[in-house]
Design a protein around this motif. Structure first.
Motif, short mmCIF file in Angstrom:
data_model
loop_
_atom_site.label_atom_id
_atom_site.label_comp_id
_atom_site.label_asym_id
_atom_site.label_seq_id
_atom_site.Cartn_x
_atom_site.Cartn_y
_atom_site.Cartn_z
N THR A 75 94.07 95.02 6.66
CA THR A 75 93.86 93.69 6.08
C THR A 75 94.47 92.62 6.96
OG1 THR A 75 93.83 94.64 3.86
CG2 THR A 75 94.19 92.27 4.02
N ALA A 76 95.67 92.87 7.49
CA ALA A 76 96.33 91.89 8.36
C ALA A 76 95.52 91.68 9.64
CB ALA A 76 97.74 92.35 8.69
N VAL A 77 95.07 92.77 10.25
CA VAL A 77 94.27 92.66 11.48
C VAL A 77 92.97 91.93 11.19
CG1 VAL A 77 92.95 93.99 13.19
CG2 VAL A 77 95.30 94.64 12.64
N LEU A 78 92.32 92.27 10.10
CA LEU A 78 91.05 91.64 9.74
C LEU A 78 91.22 90.14 9.48
CD1 LEU A 78 88.11 92.38 9.36
CD2 LEU A 78 88.63 92.98 7.02
N THR A 79 92.31 89.76 8.83
CA THR A 79 92.58 88.35 8.57
C THR A 79 92.78 87.59 9.88
OG1 THR A 79 93.59 88.90 6.45
CG2 THR A 79 94.13 86.75 7.38
N LEU A 80 93.52 88.17 10.81
CA LEU A 80 93.73 87.52 12.10
C LEU A 80 92.43 87.49 12.91
CD1 LEU A 80 97.25 88.97 12.86
CD2 LEU A 80 96.69 86.57 12.42
N MET A 81 91.61 88.53 12.79
CA MET A 81 90.30 88.53 13.45
C MET A 81 89.45 87.38 12.89
SD MET A 81 89.21 92.57 13.75
CE MET A 81 87.52 92.20 13.39
N ALA A 82 89.50 87.19 11.57
CA ALA A 82 88.72 86.13 10.93
C ALA A 82 89.15 84.76 11.41
CB ALA A 82 88.86 86.23 9.41
N GLU A 83 90.42 84.62 11.79
CA GLU A 83 90.92 83.35 12.31
C GLU A 83 90.57 83.16 13.78
OE1 GLU A 83 95.07 83.41 11.38
OE2 GLU A 83 94.71 83.26 9.23
N GLY A 84 89.94 84.18 14.39
CA GLY A 84 89.46 84.06 15.76
C GLY A 84 90.41 84.55 16.83
N LYS B 166 93.54 97.97 18.77
CA LYS B 166 92.21 98.51 19.09
C LYS B 166 91.85 99.66 18.15
CE LYS B 166 92.26 97.30 23.96
NZ LYS B 166 92.31 97.81 25.34
N ASN B 167 92.83 100.52 17.87
CA ASN B 167 92.58 101.64 16.96
C ASN B 167 92.28 101.14 15.55
OD1 ASN B 167 92.86 103.67 18.84
ND2 ASN B 167 95.05 103.93 18.47
N VAL B 168 93.02 100.14 15.09
CA VAL B 168 92.80 99.60 13.75
C VAL B 168 91.41 98.94 13.67
CG1 VAL B 168 93.58 97.88 12.06
CG2 VAL B 168 95.25 99.31 13.24
N VAL B 169 91.04 98.20 14.71
CA VAL B 169 89.71 97.56 14.74
C VAL B 169 88.63 98.64 14.71
CG1 VAL B 169 88.13 96.18 16.14
CG2 VAL B 169 90.49 95.45 15.86
N TYR B 170 88.83 99.72 15.46
CA TYR B 170 87.86 100.81 15.47
C TYR B 170 87.71 101.41 14.07
CZ TYR B 170 85.71 105.27 16.71
OH TYR B 170 84.87 106.35 16.78
N GLU B 171 88.83 101.63 13.38
CA GLU B 171 88.80 102.16 12.02
C GLU B 171 88.11 101.18 11.06
OE1 GLU B 171 92.89 102.80 11.07
OE2 GLU B 171 93.11 104.39 12.55
N LEU B 172 88.39 99.88 11.24
CA LEU B 172 87.77 98.86 10.39
C LEU B 172 86.25 98.86 10.55
CD1 LEU B 172 90.15 95.82 10.81
CD2 LEU B 172 89.51 96.90 8.65
N MET B 173 85.80 98.96 11.79
CA MET B 173 84.36 98.93 12.06
C MET B 173 83.67 100.10 11.35
SD MET B 173 84.03 96.33 13.86
CE MET B 173 83.44 95.79 15.41
N GLN C 236 81.39 99.68 8.13
CA GLN C 236 80.05 99.93 8.68
C GLN C 236 79.51 98.67 9.37
OE1 GLN C 236 77.82 101.36 5.32
NE2 GLN C 236 78.89 103.32 5.31
N ALA C 237 80.36 98.12 10.25
CA ALA C 237 80.04 96.87 10.93
C ALA C 237 79.63 97.14 12.38
CB ALA C 237 81.24 95.93 10.90
N ARG C 238 78.75 96.29 12.89
CA ARG C 238 78.28 96.41 14.27
C ARG C 238 79.20 95.73 15.26
NH1 ARG C 238 73.83 95.31 11.12
NH2 ARG C 238 73.98 93.12 11.60
N ASN C 239 79.87 94.67 14.81
CA ASN C 239 80.77 93.93 15.70
C ASN C 239 81.83 93.24 14.84
OD1 ASN C 239 79.57 91.47 14.71
ND2 ASN C 239 77.90 91.79 16.16
N ARG C 240 82.74 92.51 15.53
CA ARG C 240 83.86 91.88 14.82
C ARG C 240 83.38 90.85 13.80
NH1 ARG C 240 88.82 92.54 18.47
NH2 ARG C 240 89.74 90.73 17.47
N ALA C 241 82.40 90.06 14.15
CA ALA C 241 81.88 89.04 13.23
C ALA C 241 81.27 89.70 11.99
CB ALA C 241 80.85 88.16 13.93
N HIS C 242 80.55 90.78 12.20
CA HIS C 242 79.94 91.50 11.08
C HIS C 242 81.02 92.08 10.18
CE1 HIS C 242 77.06 94.88 9.63
NE2 HIS C 242 76.94 93.82 8.86
#
Length: 96
Positions: A41-50, A68-75, A79-85
């Motif tokens: 959730t923390a990584v995703l929130t910071l990703m959302a802030e750009g 990078k590992n957390v982003v990979y797990e999030l994707m 079931q997302a294609r990229n960070r924006a998705h």
């Protein structure tokens, strides 16, 4: 687009779809909603802030490799294609 504006826009779209006669039947609460850990959730929130991986790593006091590992797990979990998705799906499911 700023994150608060995106949330308002998606919220308005969801509200108008709920009032539409052609809208599909509502899903049961909790159906198909992925569960995220606090770190995800923390990584995703910071990703959302750009923020990029380096800034996220510094902010959370961890390595870029961990981010990078957390982003990979999030994707995979979202079931997302990229960070924006991933961010869009998280907002849609009210995860962030």
């Amino acid at each position: 687009m700023p994150y608060p504006a995106l949330v308002r826009l998606l919220g308005a779209a969801a509200g108008s779809a709920a009032h539409s006669a052609a809208a599909p039947a509502a899903r049961p609460a909790g159906a198909d909603v992925p569960r995220l850990t606090a770190r995800q959730t923390a990584v995703l929130t910071l990703m959302a802030e750009g923020h990029g991986n380096a800034v996220i790593a510094r902010t959370l006091s961890c390595s870029e490799h961990t981010v990078k590992n957390v982003v990979y797990e999030l994707m995979a979990r979202l079931q997302a294609r990229n960070r924006a998705h991933a961010v869009a799906r998280a907002v849609r499911h009210s995860l962030i």
